[in-house]
Design an enzyme around this catalytic site. Structure first.
Site, PDB file in Angstrom:
ATOM      1  N   HIS A   9      48.072  44.740  37.635  1.00 20.89           N
ATOM      2  CA  HIS A   9      47.178  43.613  37.316  1.00 20.89           C
ATOM      3  C   HIS A   9      46.807  42.928  38.615  1.00 20.89           C
ATOM      4  O   HIS A   9      47.521  42.043  39.093  1.00 20.89           O
ATOM      5  CB  HIS A   9      47.884  42.655  36.346  1.00 20.89           C
ATOM      6  CG  HIS A   9      47.031  41.530  35.853  1.00 20.89           C
ATOM      7  ND1 HIS A   9      47.259  40.893  34.662  1.00 20.89           N
ATOM      8  CD2 HIS A   9      45.925  40.929  36.385  1.00 20.89           C
ATOM      9  CE1 HIS A   9      46.355  39.943  34.490  1.00 20.89           C
ATOM     10  NE2 HIS A   9      45.539  39.930  35.536  1.00 20.89           N
ATOM     11  N   HIS A  11      43.183  41.835  40.770  1.00 19.09           N
ATOM     12  CA  HIS A  11      41.719  41.784  40.925  1.00 19.09           C
ATOM     13  C   HIS A  11      41.422  41.916  42.412  1.00 19.09           C
ATOM     14  O   HIS A  11      41.834  41.050  43.194  1.00 19.09           O
ATOM     15  CB  HIS A  11      41.176  40.459  40.402  1.00 19.09           C
ATOM     16  CG  HIS A  11      41.518  40.197  38.957  1.00 19.09           C
ATOM     17  ND1 HIS A  11      40.662  40.495  37.931  1.00 19.09           N
ATOM     18  CD2 HIS A  11      42.647  39.701  38.383  1.00 19.09           C
ATOM     19  CE1 HIS A  11      41.231  40.177  36.778  1.00 19.09           C
ATOM     20  NE2 HIS A  11      42.435  39.699  37.027  1.00 19.09           N
ATOM     21  N   HIS A 189      42.476  41.356  29.296  1.00 21.95           N
ATOM     22  CA  HIS A 189      43.215  40.100  29.393  1.00 21.95           C
ATOM     23  C   HIS A 189      43.226  39.486  27.992  1.00 21.95           C
ATOM     24  O   HIS A 189      42.178  39.421  27.333  1.00 21.95           O
ATOM     25  CB  HIS A 189      42.503  39.121  30.323  1.00 21.95           C
ATOM     26  CG  HIS A 189      42.654  39.412  31.785  1.00 21.95           C
ATOM     27  ND1 HIS A 189      42.384  40.621  32.341  1.00 21.95           N
ATOM     28  CD2 HIS A 189      43.042  38.602  32.814  1.00 21.95           C
ATOM     29  CE1 HIS A 189      42.600  40.553  33.647  1.00 21.95           C
ATOM     30  NE2 HIS A 189      43.006  39.353  33.966  1.00 21.95           N
ATOM     31  N   GLU A 192      46.302  34.729  27.819  1.00 21.04           N
ATOM     32  CA  GLU A 192      46.572  34.002  29.070  1.00 21.04           C
ATOM     33  C   GLU A 192      46.391  32.517  28.759  1.00 21.04           C
ATOM     34  O   GLU A 192      47.352  31.765  28.739  1.00 21.04           O
ATOM     35  CB  GLU A 192      45.616  34.458  30.181  1.00 21.04           C
ATOM     36  CG  GLU A 192      45.841  33.738  31.515  1.00 21.04           C
ATOM     37  CD  GLU A 192      44.796  34.097  32.582  1.00 21.04           C
ATOM     38  OE1 GLU A 192      43.716  34.599  32.235  1.00 21.04           O
ATOM     39  OE2 GLU A 192      45.081  33.827  33.780  1.00 21.04           O
ATOM     40  N   ASP A 271      45.689  37.440  41.470  1.00 23.87           N
ATOM     41  CA  ASP A 271      44.754  37.115  42.561  1.00 23.87           C
ATOM     42  C   ASP A 271      45.570  36.565  43.730  1.00 23.87           C
ATOM     43  O   ASP A 271      45.587  35.356  43.968  1.00 23.87           O
ATOM     44  CB  ASP A 271      43.745  36.067  42.072  1.00 23.87           C
ATOM     45  CG  ASP A 271      42.952  36.561  40.873  1.00 23.87           C
ATOM     46  OD1 ASP A 271      42.032  37.363  41.077  1.00 23.87           O
ATOM     47  OD2 ASP A 271      43.288  36.174  39.741  1.00 23.87           O
TER      48      ASP A 271
END
Ligand code: ADE
Ligand code: ZN
Length: 330
Positions: A9, A11, A189, A192, A271
């Site tokens: 996971h 980005h 996703h 979340e 991220d």
């Protein structure tokens, strides 16, 4: 030597460090609305997912050429390798680039310049996952899938990201059906910021094989039981959850309860340039805040390879799993 692990996971646009953002801005003649890296770092205080996404999309303005995407991916792979990553399944957000006039080919070929050589250059095997932006229309997602068709030999699967609440998975039923028909793997996703029903819908309507985050499944005991029974992996991102305030402090993260429930959890960075750490940092922070011992850490590393899309190379998966079992903690 760090614990060997897969990152599932991540980005790629979320690995843009302030220093690289300014270097690419200078190379491309783009002016950023921040005086320097220090002022930019000051902006890394988020109230929720949307406040992060605003900055994330704004900084993408510096990514313009194949070389930019290549440099971005190489910077990530070098950092990830140093933290024990042996395999990375990497998300990218083509719609955010197409909207700025950057073509699908520029993004995919640029990333591929780094990914295609990553095993040799970094010792990291890779897969690429194209994400649809759920706050854009279903038509736009379908057009994006069409634009990706010339590059499907480089793309393993599709995902769904961006602002979750108000954009349920069902909106993307047709595009996920089309992706499945093309032989693409499916993730999304869900849970979340959005409710547990979005996790159920992602499974039932989109046919996802893995859920990104999935944190809020813990509010629905039947859903937890189903995820355990069906061995659906969850790609958790502890530092991201704290920075985006879905969890108050790391010590409150439900990861230990999720493992105790029998869920197939993995730990990832989401991220990392924005959330204060790469995947090894997430392992370390979770271990100390949550008191995870060696058995739990090894379980998380094992899960990362079990949950990966290495069905196309079981020999490699077995090699990685053997590395996890043989690992000696310092
Ligand atoms: N895009 C990049 N990071 C994301 C996240 N954590 N959730 C949803 N969309 C994202
Ligand atoms: Zn994410």
């Amino acid at each position: 030597m760090p614990l060997p692990k897969a990152e599932l996971h991540l980005h790629i646009e979320g690995t843009l460090e302030p220093e690289l953002a300014f270097a690419l801005a200078a190379r491309n003649g783009v002016t950023l609305p921040y005086a320097d890296t220090e002022e930019l770092r000051e902006a890394y205080r988020f109230d929720d997912l949307q406040s992060f996404l605003n900055l994330y999309y704004e900084l993408m303005a510096v990514l313009r050429t194949e070389r930019d995407f290549e440099d971005l991916a190489n910077a990530y792979l070098a950092r990830a390798a140093a933290q024990g990553v042996r395999h990375a399944e990497i998300f990218f957000d083509p719609q955010a680039h197409l909207a700025r006039g950057v073509a699908m080919g520029t993004v995919v070929e640029g990333l591929w310049r780094a990914l295609g050589r990553s095993e040799d250059n970094h010792g990291v095997s890779t897969r690429l996952i194209l994400c649809f932006l759920r706050d854009e229309s279903a038509e736009s997602a379908m057009e994006t899938l069409d634009a990706a068709k010339p590059y499907l030999d480089r793309i393993t699967g599709v995902g769904l990201d961006s602002a979750e609440v108000g954009h349920p998975p069902v909106k993307f039923r047709e595009v996920y059906e089309a992706a499945a028909a093309l032989g693409l793997r499916r993730v999304a996703h869900a849970g979340e910021e959005g409710p547990p029903q979005y996790v159920t819908e992602a499974l039932d309507v989109l046919g996802v094989e893995r859920v990104d985050h999935g944190l809020r499944c813990m509010e629905d005991a039947d859903l937890v039981e189903r995820l355990v029974r069906e061995r659906i992996p969850l790609t958790l991102c502890p530092l991201s959850n704290v920075r985006l305030r879905t969890v108050d402090v790391l010590a409150d993260h439900p990861l230990p309860a999720m493992l105790d429930a029998g869920l197939l959890c993995t730990v990832n960075s989401d991220d990392p340039a924005y959330f204060g750490g790469y995947v090894g940092d997430n392992f370390d922070a979770a271990a100390s805040a949550l008191g995870l011992g060696e058995d739990r850490l090894r379980e998380l590393a094992r899960n990362s390879f079990l949950a990966s899309f290495l069905e196309d190379d079981e020999e490699l998966r077995s090699r990685y799993l053997a590395e996890v079992e043989a690992y000696e903690f310092p």
